[in-house]
Scaffold this active site. Structure first.
Site, short mmCIF file in Angstrom:
data_model
loop_
_atom_site.label_atom_id
_atom_site.label_comp_id
_atom_site.label_asym_id
_atom_site.label_seq_id
_atom_site.Cartn_x
_atom_site.Cartn_y
_atom_site.Cartn_z
N ASN A 76 -16.34 48.47 -38.47
CA ASN A 76 -14.84 48.14 -38.17
C ASN A 76 -14.58 46.75 -38.59
OD1 ASN A 76 -12.36 47.17 -37.12
ND2 ASN A 76 -12.32 49.11 -35.87
N HIS A 91 -11.84 42.41 -37.40
CA HIS A 91 -12.35 41.11 -36.78
C HIS A 91 -12.18 40.11 -37.74
CE1 HIS A 91 -12.34 42.90 -32.80
NE2 HIS A 91 -13.07 43.80 -33.59
N HIS A 114 -7.90 49.09 -38.65
CA HIS A 114 -6.48 49.61 -37.68
C HIS A 114 -5.41 48.76 -38.26
CE1 HIS A 114 -4.98 50.16 -33.48
NE2 HIS A 114 -4.09 50.43 -34.35
N ARG A 157 -2.23 47.88 -37.38
CA ARG A 157 -1.51 47.85 -36.27
C ARG A 157 0.18 47.61 -36.60
NH1 ARG A 157 -4.82 47.28 -31.31
NH2 ARG A 157 -2.77 46.99 -30.26
N ARG A 215 -1.34 42.49 -36.77
CA ARG A 215 -2.04 41.25 -36.25
C ARG A 215 -3.30 40.77 -36.93
NH1 ARG A 215 -3.91 42.91 -30.19
NH2 ARG A 215 -1.83 43.91 -30.00
N HIS A 216 -3.77 42.00 -37.56
CA HIS A 216 -5.07 41.65 -38.50
C HIS A 216 -5.09 42.36 -39.77
CE1 HIS A 216 -6.15 45.17 -36.46
NE2 HIS A 216 -6.68 44.67 -35.25
N GLU A 226 -7.23 53.65 -38.72
CA GLU A 226 -6.85 54.04 -37.39
C GLU A 226 -5.29 53.55 -37.16
OE1 GLU A 226 -8.92 51.36 -34.89
OE2 GLU A 226 -10.90 52.32 -35.28
N THR A 245 -6.98 44.75 -27.44
CA THR A 245 -7.51 45.54 -28.25
C THR A 245 -7.27 47.04 -27.64
OG1 THR A 245 -9.71 46.66 -29.08
CG2 THR A 245 -9.58 45.82 -26.94
N THR A 246 -7.55 48.09 -28.32
CA THR A 246 -7.15 49.50 -27.92
C THR A 246 -7.79 49.91 -26.71
OG1 THR A 246 -7.16 49.93 -30.15
CG2 THR A 246 -6.80 51.75 -28.75
N GLU A 283 -12.98 61.27 -31.55
CA GLU A 283 -13.64 59.98 -31.15
C GLU A 283 -13.68 59.68 -29.69
OE1 GLU A 283 -13.23 56.70 -34.05
OE2 GLU A 283 -14.11 55.38 -32.38
N HIS A 341 -15.76 51.75 -29.57
CA HIS A 341 -15.38 50.87 -28.77
C HIS A 341 -16.18 50.28 -27.87
CE1 HIS A 341 -12.18 48.34 -27.10
NE2 HIS A 341 -11.43 48.78 -27.81
N GLY A 342 -16.57 48.90 -28.03
CA GLY A 342 -17.13 48.14 -27.38
C GLY A 342 -18.67 48.40 -27.33
N GLY A 388 -17.12 47.48 -34.53
CA GLY A 388 -16.86 46.43 -35.02
C GLY A 388 -16.98 44.79 -34.50
N HIS A 389 -16.64 44.69 -33.18
CA HIS A 389 -16.65 43.42 -32.66
C HIS A 389 -18.12 42.94 -32.55
CE1 HIS A 389 -16.40 40.26 -29.51
NE2 HIS A 389 -15.02 40.01 -30.16
N1 PXP Z 1 -13.03 53.05 -32.83
C1 PXP Z 1 -11.69 52.71 -32.50
C2 PXP Z 1 -10.88 54.01 -32.54
C3 PXP Z 1 -11.10 51.27 -32.13
O1 PXP Z 1 -9.76 51.24 -32.00
C4 PXP Z 1 -12.02 50.30 -32.16
C5 PXP Z 1 -11.21 49.02 -32.12
O2 PXP Z 1 -10.35 48.79 -33.01
C6 PXP Z 1 -13.41 50.68 -32.63
C7 PXP Z 1 -13.90 52.07 -32.79
C8 PXP Z 1 -14.35 49.62 -32.71
O3 PXP Z 1 -14.46 48.69 -31.43
P1 PXP Z 1 -15.30 47.50 -31.17
O4 PXP Z 1 -14.65 46.63 -32.25
O5 PXP Z 1 -15.28 47.19 -29.80
O6 PXP Z 1 -16.74 47.78 -31.79
#
Ligand code: PXP
Length: 234
Positions: A7, A10, A43, A45, A49-50, A70, A100-101, A148, A188-189, A210-211
């Site tokens: 992702n 960022h 994503h 949005r 924002r990004h 996304e 974030t989501t 997911e 996510h996370g 991503g992050h």
């Molecule tokens: N999957 C989805 C559906 C998300 O919305 C996000 C965050 O945009 C991610 C994965 C990636 O999350 P992270 O940036 O925390 O790794």
């Protein structure tokens, strides 16, 4: 072996901090692909924002693996997706005030026409939901291709017993996704210490991360970046 979706939102966040042209998400996508990413995830949005619409267009033209878009389940976004033709659309919840989501999508029957329209355009549809059996059953009835599972709650836990319980909940959910004939995805996370436990379940076909990757890249790249500037000024 699971696939890695990187992702790159960022990278765009950093660019939007100055509203300039650097860093360029297209470059980030190319580097990710050259180093093993199986998919680029972005994503778009509602508040932009990004990731911007121009990023989606450029990435669609340049991503050589797969592009996973996304987006919120809205008619405006469906129109954009049908025009852009990402390989996959992941429907996510969206609230303007969130960082974030947060939380999974509240899937509903009303989303069926959107899902069908996207699939009719040749786009795989994934839904980003909590590891909840009822929602997974609904996803199956709606005919989505992939689920997911939102791992944000898991990522926030620190107590070993709670982590174990959440991994079991995620595992059960992923098994249901799989047995219903949908692709099981997680995201996510996820970072360099908590992803292993989910990989070990050997049920997820794909992880979207991503992050943690972009955060690590700052430190693995910072020494070279400072040295290059020092060379210019001295
Ligand atoms: N999957 C989805 C559906 C998300 O919305 C996000 C965050 O945009 C991610 C994965 C990636 O999350 P992270 O940036 O925390 O790794």
């Amino acid at each position: 072996m699971a696939l890695l979706g990187v992702n790159i939102d960022h990278v765009a966040t950093l660019r939007q901090a100055r509203k300039g042209i650097q860093p360029e998400p297209v470059h980030a996508a190319a580097i990710a692909e050259q180093n093993g990413a199986d998919q680029i995830t972005i994503h778009l949005r509602e508040d932009r924002r990004h990731i911007q619409l121009r990023d989606v267009k450029l990435l669609r033209a340049t991503v050589q693996t797969k592009l996973n878009l996304e987006m919120a389940a809205t008619p405006e976004m469906v129109t954009i997706a049908v025009e852009m033709r990402p390989d996959t659309v992941t429907l996510v919840p969206e609230r303007r005030e969130e960082l974030t989501t947060e939380g999974g999508l509240l899937l509903s029957r009303e989303m069926e026409p959107m899902i069908k329209e996207l699939q009719g355009a040749g786009i795989e549809v994934s839904v980003f939901i909590e590891p909840n059996m009822e929602i997974i059953k609904l996803a199956s009835r709606l005919g989505v291709d992939a689920v997911e599972i939102h791992t944000g709650h898991y990522a926030n836990l620190t107590a070993p017993a709670e982590i174990k319980e959440e991994v079991e909940r995620i595992h059960k959910a992923a098994k249901l996704v799989h047995s219903a004939g949908m692709r099981a995805v997680a995201g996510h996370g996820l970072h360099y210490h908590n992803t292993q436990a989910l990989v070990a379940l050997d049920i997820f076909e794909e992880f979207n991360i991503g992050h943690s990757i972009i955060s690590r890249a700052i430190f693995t790249g910072l020494a070279e970046a400072v040295q290059a500037m020092k060379f210019i000024v001295e």
